[in-house]
Design a protein around this motif. Structure first.
Motif, short mmCIF file in Angstrom:
data_model
loop_
_atom_site.label_atom_id
_atom_site.label_comp_id
_atom_site.label_asym_id
_atom_site.label_seq_id
_atom_site.Cartn_x
_atom_site.Cartn_y
_atom_site.Cartn_z
N ILE A 12 -5.95 6.08 -6.63
CA ILE A 12 -6.28 7.60 -6.07
C ILE A 12 -5.51 7.37 -4.64
O ILE A 12 -6.11 6.42 -3.97
N ALA A 13 -4.80 8.28 -4.37
CA ALA A 13 -4.01 8.23 -3.27
C ALA A 13 -3.97 9.45 -2.51
O ALA A 13 -4.13 10.65 -3.17
N ALA A 14 -4.02 9.38 -1.20
CA ALA A 14 -4.09 10.67 -0.41
C ALA A 14 -2.73 10.41 0.69
O ALA A 14 -2.71 9.47 1.31
N LEU A 15 -2.07 11.51 0.84
CA LEU A 15 -0.90 11.47 1.51
C LEU A 15 -0.93 12.56 2.50
O LEU A 15 -1.03 13.55 2.21
N ALA A 16 -0.64 12.32 3.66
CA ALA A 16 -0.57 13.20 4.97
C ALA A 16 0.83 14.11 4.71
O ALA A 16 1.78 13.68 4.62
N ILE A 17 0.33 15.36 4.81
CA ILE A 17 1.60 16.37 4.89
C ILE A 17 2.44 16.66 6.26
O ILE A 17 1.38 16.75 7.18
N GLN A 18 3.35 16.63 6.28
CA GLN A 18 3.92 17.16 7.78
C GLN A 18 5.06 17.93 7.65
O GLN A 18 5.84 17.91 6.65
N ALA A 19 5.10 18.95 8.66
CA ALA A 19 6.37 19.74 8.33
C ALA A 19 7.59 19.19 8.77
O ALA A 19 7.98 18.14 9.28
N PRO A 20 8.74 19.64 8.01
CA PRO A 20 9.70 18.93 7.93
C PRO A 20 10.72 19.22 9.32
O PRO A 20 10.23 19.86 10.10
N GLU A 21 11.92 18.53 9.53
CA GLU A 21 12.55 18.72 10.75
C GLU A 21 13.05 20.24 10.93
O GLU A 21 13.09 20.78 9.65
N PRO A 22 13.32 20.76 11.86
CA PRO A 22 13.44 20.18 13.28
C PRO A 22 12.12 19.75 13.87
O PRO A 22 12.14 19.57 15.09
N ASP A 23 10.94 19.89 13.10
CA ASP A 23 9.72 19.42 13.83
C ASP A 23 9.94 18.17 14.15
O ASP A 23 10.50 17.62 13.46
N VAL A 24 9.07 17.61 15.21
CA VAL A 24 8.93 16.30 15.50
C VAL A 24 8.46 15.52 14.50
O VAL A 24 7.48 15.93 13.85
N GLN A 25 9.08 14.42 14.06
CA GLN A 25 8.78 13.61 12.93
C GLN A 25 7.70 12.46 13.40
O GLN A 25 7.91 11.62 14.46
N VAL A 26 6.68 12.14 12.57
CA VAL A 26 5.67 10.84 12.76
C VAL A 26 5.85 9.94 11.73
O VAL A 26 6.17 10.30 10.38
N PRO A 27 5.44 8.80 11.66
CA PRO A 27 5.49 7.79 10.67
C PRO A 27 4.66 8.31 9.24
O PRO A 27 3.64 8.94 9.44
N LEU A 28 5.25 8.17 8.22
CA LEU A 28 4.54 8.40 6.87
C LEU A 28 3.16 7.73 6.85
O LEU A 28 2.85 6.71 7.30
N THR A 29 2.09 8.72 6.69
CA THR A 29 0.75 8.12 6.73
C THR A 29 0.11 8.34 5.09
O THR A 29 0.08 9.52 4.66
N ILE A 30 -0.51 7.49 4.52
CA ILE A 30 -0.71 7.40 3.28
C ILE A 30 -1.80 6.18 3.04
O ILE A 30 -1.74 5.29 3.57
N THR A 31 -2.82 6.63 2.12
CA THR A 31 -3.74 5.34 1.61
C THR A 31 -4.06 5.56 0.29
O THR A 31 -3.85 6.60 -0.26
N ARG A 32 -4.62 4.45 -0.23
CA ARG A 32 -5.10 4.59 -1.58
C ARG A 32 -6.26 3.76 -1.80
O ARG A 32 -6.53 2.83 -1.36
N GLY A 33 -7.05 4.01 -2.77
CA GLY A 33 -8.23 3.42 -3.46
C GLY A 33 -7.99 3.29 -4.88
O GLY A 33 -6.79 3.55 -5.23
N ILE A 34 -8.81 2.89 -5.46
CA ILE A 34 -8.84 2.56 -6.94
C ILE A 34 -9.90 3.09 -8.13
O ILE A 34 -11.07 2.95 -7.49
N VAL A 35 -9.36 3.81 -8.97
CA VAL A 35 -10.41 4.19 -10.03
C VAL A 35 -10.21 3.23 -11.03
O VAL A 35 -9.22 2.81 -11.63
N GLN A 36 -11.45 2.45 -11.39
CA GLN A 36 -11.39 1.36 -12.22
C GLN A 36 -12.25 1.64 -13.29
O GLN A 36 -13.54 2.00 -13.26
N TYR A 37 -11.82 1.42 -14.53
CA TYR A 37 -12.66 1.59 -15.73
C TYR A 37 -13.49 0.38 -16.00
O TYR A 37 -12.97 -0.80 -15.99
N THR A 38 -14.65 0.62 -16.41
CA THR A 38 -15.69 -0.69 -16.52
C THR A 38 -15.63 -1.02 -18.02
O THR A 38 -16.15 -2.14 -18.50
N THR A 39 -15.00 -0.06 -18.98
CA THR A 39 -15.14 -0.49 -20.30
C THR A 39 -14.12 -1.82 -20.58
O THR A 39 -12.99 -1.52 -20.21
N ASN A 40 -14.82 -2.72 -21.40
CA ASN A 40 -14.00 -3.91 -21.57
C ASN A 40 -13.21 -4.36 -20.09
O ASN A 40 -11.98 -4.66 -20.30
N VAL A 41 -13.99 -4.68 -19.08
CA VAL A 41 -13.16 -4.76 -17.75
C VAL A 41 -12.45 -6.02 -17.79
O VAL A 41 -11.37 -6.27 -17.17
#
Length: 605
Positions: A278-307
């Motif tokens: 499960i991932a979350a990605l920060a949106i930023q306006a394209p150029e010519p707006d000032v650009q900042v480094p890509l910001t993204i994070t993620r967690g895990i959806v894990q099935y417990t069936t026959n883990v």
């Protein structure tokens, strides 16, 4: 929670101890301000109609207020938690108890500090369940409910972050993004206790699911700087509510959620057993707006069936492009109310409010170099004026308003100015040529700082068209109105044209929102009934825009009866400064006052 028979309202009581705690992230220890040592802070879970009592114990070095984001606070503006607007702040080593009810509301809201930038770590869920239980949801009853808070991690002093923003230094960026306070495995650092060259990954959020079951994810965006796209690999989400208002179920592979917004989504565990990001990605306006480094994070959806048989590789969703702002535009455009509301057919008052950047001279004068010069400070504006927060105050704006003080402006430490119906300057608001600093945008920069308010008679129907501009930037703007929900009638790209765009208004089933996303280089039209007396903040929920002054105050007058008039303040409402004019400090020092003894006073009547 007090034990009461089923169906009766209860009193839900919490104690919030605000203090500073050392937290280790990315192999670095950072001093952060938390409630009860938790990130996110404690969730408040109630049933529609309940009363909430929260004892705030301020053991931090900062003046503090807590805002209950999206709670309407009917006839209870005193509990809204905006410093110097609805209350004097809770000073260090002081306590205050917030009391409010959640009658007539159900769904996902949240709470956060209303102190510049500190809400990055001072926030938590506020969940209101239906009076008759989950069986009364207007969608299939989920097997489990999971709050998910998208946030940001800053490894710098957040008070300094705000000082930098107020002083026009716009170079700071978050270290990373978080899900429920965890950075996830995209972030790593050298493991101090491991062998040389080893790398330690950050912990990530893990959601365990069972095949065949359905989960209600209560999404909140507590980030300071970014709107986010959220996806779960191999799964579809069905949006069923936003800002504690039900919407027509809307199936989507991606959710767009801006700071301040909440989204309730159903997820069926119907994929082959495995592990999915499960991932979350920060949106930023394209150029010519000032650009900042890509910001993204993620967690895990894990099935417990026959883990034990689950394969080790984790599927990553195919994320949208971080510059694809049209995805958010269409996502929000697909929201409509599940329930038919009586949308006022006509408005009593009309406003066109531009959301922009400008600049003021650093020395307080009228003439100075612009276009990111050291002689000027970049500010946020509404209708070409930047908000000046009350600082040298004897009472809050709400107290001055309630007691009908003739010297309301003097008591509040500011001169109040009326927010105009239209911007001072009319131009092609969304021309991208105004984004870069230079000779074309420079003439549009000069502005001033004033405490802008707008008064509405009780019961007035107010229509506001928020218009984004391209002056020095082209961000979207999540506009949050306290004390009221807004009907979102329409939105569009480019410049609003009443002759053309009124015909597209949805007066049948528009979504009700407390936080409305004004699209990048576009507009949104909202309508609300000003029937809740008090002084209500209206502001952009990007914290850098808030600190820079993209703010105003809507003052709603009392009605003609006791039931439509604001009651007196609580006896224990915090007091400001002294009878000799208050603390008289600059805005940042006021909110981040350290080691200052409180000097109490009783507001004049």
């Amino acid at each position: 929670m007090a034990a009461l028979p089923t169906g009766m309202a209860a009193v839900v009581e919490h104690t919030f101890v605000v203090s500073q705690v050392n937290v280790t992230r990315l192999c670095k220890e950072t001093l952060v301000t938390l409630v009860n040592g938790q990130l996110p802070g404690p969730a408040i879970e109630v049933t529609e109609g309940d009363s909430v009592v929260v004892h705030v114990v301020n053991r931090s070095p900062y003046n503090m207020t807590i805002h209950w984001h999206g709670v309407k606070q009917r006839l209870n503006c005193w509990a809204d938690g905006v410093p110097m607007i609805t209350q004097c702040p809770i000073m260090p080593s002081r306590n205050f108890t917030y009391r409010f009810n959640v009658a007539g509301q159900e769904g996902t809201l949240w709470w956060h500090a209303h102190v510049p930038c500190l809400r990055s770590t001072l926030h938590g869920a506020l969940i209101i369940r239906p009076r008759h239980g989950a069986a009364s949801y207007p969608f299939p009853k989920p097997d489990k409910e999971i709050p998910i808070v998208i946030g940001e991690w800053w490894d710098m002093d957040l008070a300094q972050l705000d000082r930098n923003t107020v002083n026009g230094v716009l170079v700071d960026v978050p270290t990373g993004s978080t899900i429920n306070g965890k950075l996830g495995d995209l972030y790593n650092c050298s493991a101090a206790s491991a062998s040389e060259g080893a790398v330690e990954q950050e912990d990530g959020f893990v959601l365990e699911v069972e095949s065949g079951k359905t989960y209600l994810l209560r999404l909140m965006n507590a980030a300071l700087f970014s709107e986010y796209y959220l996806k779960i690999a191999g799964h579809t989400m069905t949006v069923v509510a936003s800002d504690a208002n039900y919407v027509k179920p809307y199936a989507t592979a991606v959710v767009a959620i801006a700071p301040g917004e909440t989204m309730d989504v159903l997820v069926a565990a119907d994929a082959p057993p495995g592990r999915y990001y499960i991932a979350a990605l920060a949106i930023q306006a394209p150029e010519p707006d000032v650009q900042v480094p890509l910001t993204i994070t993620r967690g895990i959806v894990q099935y417990t069936t026959n883990v034990d048989d689950v394969p080790a590789p984790v599927m990553m969703p195919d994320m949208p492009n971080q510059h694809d702002t049209t995805g958010s535009f269409y996502f929000h455009g697909n929201l409509s109310s599940l329930r038919r509301h009586r949308v006022p057919a006509r408005a009593d008052e009309h406003m066109l409010v531009t959301l922009s950047l400008g600049s003021v001279c650093r020395d307080g004068g009228q003439s100075c170099a612009r276009s990111d010069s050291d002689e000027s400070i970049i500010v946020g504006t509404m209708n070409d004026v930047s908000f000046r927060a009350p600082t040298a105050a004897v009472v809050s704006l709400l107290e001055a308003h309630y007691y009908r003080r003739d010297d309301m402006a003097a008591a509040a430490g500011v001169e109040l100015r009326a927010l105009p119906d239209t911007p001072r300057r009319v131009f092609n608001f969304t021309d991208p040529a105004y984004i870069p600093y230079g000779p074309k945008e420079a003439p549009l920069e000069p502005t001033e700082k004033q405490t802008m308010v707008r008064r509405f008679r009780h019961g007035a129907v107010v229509e506001v068209v928020f218009q984004d501009t391209a002056v020095m930037q082209s961000d979207s703007n999540p506009m949050h109105l306290h004390g009221h929900d807004m009907f979102v009638l329409a939105h569009g790209l480019g410049n609003y044209d009443a002759a053309r765009d009124v015909a597209s208004y949805n007066l049948v089933d528009p979504p009700l929102k407390n936080t409305v996303v004004v699209p990048r280089l576009g507009w949104v039209a909202v309508r609300f009934v000003a029937d809740n007396p008090g002084t209500w903040y209206i502001h952009c929920h990007f914290d850098f825009h808030l600190s820079m002054g993209m703010v105003a105050v809507f003052i709603v007058e009392d009605g003609s009866t006791v039931d439509t008039s604001l009651p007196p303040p609580p006896d224990d409402l915090p007091k400001c400064g002294s009878n000799k004019g208050g603390l008289d400090l600059p805005p940042v020092e006021f909110f981040y006052l350290q080691n200052e003894q409180s000097r109490e006073t009783v507001p004049g009547k």
